[in-house]
Design an enzyme around this catalytic site. Structure first.
Site, short mmCIF file in Angstrom:
data_model
loop_
_atom_site.label_atom_id
_atom_site.label_comp_id
_atom_site.label_asym_id
_atom_site.label_seq_id
_atom_site.Cartn_x
_atom_site.Cartn_y
_atom_site.Cartn_z
N ARG A 36 -4.78 -5.35 4.83
CA ARG A 36 -3.99 -5.74 6.14
C ARG A 36 -5.04 -6.89 7.13
NH1 ARG A 36 0.55 -2.45 7.11
NH2 ARG A 36 1.67 -4.09 7.75
N LEU B 157 0.59 -1.17 0.21
CA LEU B 157 -0.10 -0.24 0.34
C LEU B 157 1.27 1.35 0.00
CD1 LEU B 157 -2.14 -1.38 2.92
CD2 LEU B 157 -3.09 -1.42 -0.03
N ARG C 68 -6.52 4.77 10.35
CA ARG C 68 -6.12 2.83 10.16
C ARG C 68 -6.94 2.99 12.09
NH1 ARG C 68 -1.93 0.95 7.11
NH2 ARG C 68 -2.16 1.94 5.15
N GLU D 66 5.09 -4.71 12.56
CA GLU D 66 4.40 -3.68 13.84
C GLU D 66 3.68 -3.17 13.96
OE1 GLU D 66 6.72 -0.06 16.00
OE2 GLU D 66 5.38 0.63 13.98
N ASP D 67 2.46 -3.08 13.07
CA ASP D 67 1.32 -3.17 12.76
C ASP D 67 0.35 -4.03 12.98
OD1 ASP D 67 1.40 -0.48 11.97
OD2 ASP D 67 2.19 -1.10 9.39
N ILE E 208 6.82 2.44 -0.04
CA ILE E 208 5.63 2.01 0.33
C ILE E 208 5.16 2.34 1.90
CG2 ILE E 208 5.06 -0.11 -0.81
CD1 ILE E 208 6.99 -2.02 0.17
N HIS F 141 0.95 7.27 10.46
CA HIS F 141 0.91 6.78 11.59
C HIS F 141 1.01 8.03 12.57
CE1 HIS F 141 0.65 2.38 9.99
NE2 HIS F 141 -0.84 2.38 10.48
N CYS G 111 8.10 0.14 11.56
CA CYS G 111 7.60 -0.50 11.30
C CYS G 111 7.97 -1.84 10.80
CB CYS G 111 6.84 -0.21 9.86
SG CYS G 111 6.93 1.25 9.29
N ASP H 204 1.83 -6.31 2.63
CA ASP H 204 2.82 -6.11 3.72
C ASP H 204 2.72 -6.42 5.06
OD1 ASP H 204 2.24 -2.53 2.94
OD2 ASP H 204 0.37 -3.55 2.12
C1 CIR Z 1 0.56 0.30 5.27
O1 CIR Z 1 -0.03 1.25 4.27
O2 CIR Z 1 0.34 -0.55 5.41
C2 CIR Z 1 2.05 -0.32 4.21
N1 CIR Z 1 2.59 0.32 3.22
C3 CIR Z 1 3.02 0.66 5.40
C4 CIR Z 1 3.15 0.13 6.25
C5 CIR Z 1 4.10 0.96 7.69
N2 CIR Z 1 3.98 0.65 9.18
C6 CIR Z 1 4.41 1.53 10.04
O3 CIR Z 1 4.76 2.75 9.54
N3 CIR Z 1 4.02 1.62 11.28
#
Ligand code: CIR
Length: 261
Positions: free
Chosen positions: A90, A23, A135, A70-71, A247, A166, A253, A65
């Site tokens: 995700r 993403l 998010r 971390e997400d 990305i 974020h 992350c 992704d």
């Molecule tokens: C996203 O948009 O979810 C991923 N391409 C990038 C996630 C980055 N995560 C973060 O900053 N904790």
């Protein structure tokens, strides 16, 4: 007494080929896969050099992704929390990670309402900030605050200025008293009581840095931030991040970090 960033372990996931389709908010070109892998390898090596026991999980082609571990989860010495990431593509990354968490943590709690991404969660020495974003919604933030309370953490839900993916895209913990933040976040009042280092004009993209033990990992190409952080930790290590930035990702992350009891 251990500091909040005195981690012992890190969990990473290797990027799959599908990661180049990850993403991104602003469109833009795909990252180069070899470059992505090289940045990930260098990051894993830097965490190991900082003193962490690093595990790199296999890639998942069905989760483009998922290298951004971390997400979908949070990890603490007291236990892990499986989150519900806010992006539809995700959404099941937390479930996909659950087994790995269950084999490492005595308790694994589950977010059961709303959405929250780990990138919006900033663990400070005295509290955990939960940032609202595209998010992380209020229902998810409030449910997460209850779970964090069960683990013994004080929380504060905050609303950062819009325009960033974020909370931690625009701010980072530097040490027990200090944060690095973009100008709008520095001015927001969220970090009242902390020493704030403001990212210089034109360097907002470098505000995501990672403190691990006596090391600060900093993205390449932000000389003002490098200057600002010089001497703030025993080791300030610069890492290339041009491919992951395509990305929308930074340095925090790509790992889950915790201190084993
Ligand atoms: C996203 O948009 O979810 C991923 N391409 C990038 C996630 C980055 N995560 C973060 O900053 N904790």
């Amino acid at each position: 007494m251990a500091r909040s960033f005195d981690f012992t372990h890190a969990l990473l996931r290797r990027p799959g080929l599908s990661a180049v389709k990850g993403l991104r908010a602003g469109g833009g070109p795909d990252p180069d896969f070899a470059g992505l892998l090289a940045e990930h390898d260098a990051y894993a090596a830097a965490l190991a050099a900082a003193g962490l026991d690093v595990t790199v999980l296999d890639q998942s082609e069905s989760h483009p992704d998922s290298m951004f571990v971390e997400d979908p989860a949070l990890v603490f010495p007291e236990g892990a929390i499986v989150l519900r990431p806010g992006a539809a593509s995700r959404a099941d990354e937390g479930e996909y990670l659950r087994g790995e968490l269950a084999s490492r943590f005595e308790q694994v709690l589950e977010l059961s309402a709303g959405h929250a991404d780990g990138g919006d969660v900033m663990v400070m020495p005295d509290r955990v900030f939960i940032g609202l974003s595209a998010r992380t919604d209020r229902t998810g933030a409030e449910a997460l605050a209850r779970l964090l309370g069960r683990l013994g953490y004080r929380t504060q839900i905050v609303a950062p200025p819009p325009g960033v993916l974020h909370l931690k895209t625009a701010s980072s913990l530097i040490d027990e008293q200090t944060v690095l933040a973009t100008a709008p976040l520095a001015a927001s009042g969220i970090f009242a009581g902390y020493r704030i280092l403001e990212a210089p004009a034109g360097e907002a993209g470098g505000a995501n840095v990672l403190r691990v033990r006596d090391t600060l990992l900093v993205g390449q190409g932000y000389p003002g931030i490098a200057d600002l952080l010089s001497g703030r930790a025993a080791n300030v290590v610069t890492l290339a991040n041009t491919e992951i930035a395509k990305i929308d990702a930074g340095l925090t992350c790509m790992s889950l970090r915790w201190r084993a009891g």
